[in-house]
Write a protein that holds these residues in place. Structure first.
Motif: not given
Length: 327
Positions: A177, A210, A215, A226, A231, A233-234, A237, A253, A271
């Motif tokens: 991140k 993203e 996401n 998704t 991206m 891995d929120g 999410r 996925e 988010t």
């Protein structure tokens, strides 16, 4: 309940339920060089490579009604980022946990947005040897942040598909991140120029990835799609996928072509800064069901579970006292 009623809960409420430990903390707090300071006084050394080279990682953690959400999961991911960037934390995991509690407690917030940050630091002046840097931990806390206002949440976001691509995973690991956001920032300007409110970027092969801090999920019939790679891995999410598993909603996925987004039955963003946010249009084209039933169901389940204390850790509102007394 109607879709509109499900999407209206929870209404954004006041952030503070208690008086700040110091009036200077009313607008937020920060942890800088081992001390709690007002967020307006937080500074970063000019020569820190976190600033000069965007060499940093972070986690954004939320609290709602005095409950921190998925704090252990956030700490796990923070330490994963540190390992992948070959950084070493000057604080232990439990010390970082204590900082998070202290920041919120000192501000007196019920609903808070906390960011914990590790920067590379700097090598001796004149050197470019990254191995000589002393990594620096800092953090801040401000009132809970919403990507979209209540009015926009009700009618859904207008999203633009950016013309530029997300930084490729082969160059910068998306599972860290990080702060490599120039592609997002320029994409946002493009979105604003086109009358949209936010942007989603692609992988250069026609698949959406993203957006800035979120996401994306796309509904096709009775399943959700998704993106699977490229991206972060929120955390929201992950939460939505758990909610869907419990509700019997299939989530796949996979690669999500731009065409699938444009033809979606529903679409929504996930988010920390707002939870589950419906999408009404993409590139000026209306989403078939606008804010639809899947979005409303998952949005309501997300906030209900948070209200029930799922994955929650009560904020220790006494946590700031000892730190402030020692300063």
């Amino acid at each position: 309940m109607t879709t509109e009623q499900l999407l209206s809960w929870p209404a954004p409420s006041r952030s503070r339920g208690r008086e700040p430990a110091d009036p200077r903390f009313a607008d937020g707090t920060a942890w800088i060089d081992g001390k709690l300071v007002p967020v307006a006084e937080a500074t970063l050394p000019l020569l820190d490579w976190g600033f000069l080279r965007s060499d940093a990682c972070q986690e954004t953690i939320s609290a709602w009604d005095g409950l921190l959400f998925r704090l252990d999961d956030h700490l796990d991911r923070f330490w994963r980022s540190l390992e992948r960037l070959r950084m070493a934390s000057p604080l232990s995991r439990e010390e970082v946990r204590g900082v998070v509690h202290s920041l919120i407690a000192a501000a007196g917030y019920d609903n808070a947005y906390v960011q914990i940050i590790m920067t590379r630091g700097r090598p001796p002046i004149g050197s470019r040897d990254i191995r000589l840097c002393a990594n620096r931990f800092q953090a801040f806390c401000i009132p809970y942040v919403w990507i979209a206002t209540p009015e926009v949440q009700q009618r859904g976001l207008h999203v633009h598909v950016g013309s530029r691509h997300r930084v490729p995973a082969a160059s910068v690991d998306p599972m860290v991140k990080h702060y490599h956001w120039l592609d997002f920032e320029l994409g946002l300007l493009e979105a604003f120029d086109n009358g949209a409110e936010t942007v989603v970027l692609t992988d250069g092969h026609g698949n959406v990835l993203e957006g800035p801090g979120f996401n994306i999920f796309v509904r096709q019939g009775d399943r959700l799609l998704t993106p699977r790679t490229g991206m972060l891995d929120g955390m929201t999410r992950r939460t939505v996928m758990e909610i869907c598993a419990d509700a019997g909603i299939q989530v796949e996925e996979t690669d999500v072509p731009v065409e699938a987004l444009l033809a979606a039955d529903e679409a929504f963003l996930t988010t920390t800064a707002g939870g589950v946010l419906p999408v009404t249009s993409v590139g000026g084209r209306a989403i078939r069901n606008g804010p639809g039933p899947f979005t409303a169901q998952i949005h309501a389940a997300y906030w209900q579970r948070r209200a029930d204390g799922w994955h929650g850790e009560p904020v220790d509102y006494a946590a700031a006292s000892a730190i402030l007394a020692a300063e």
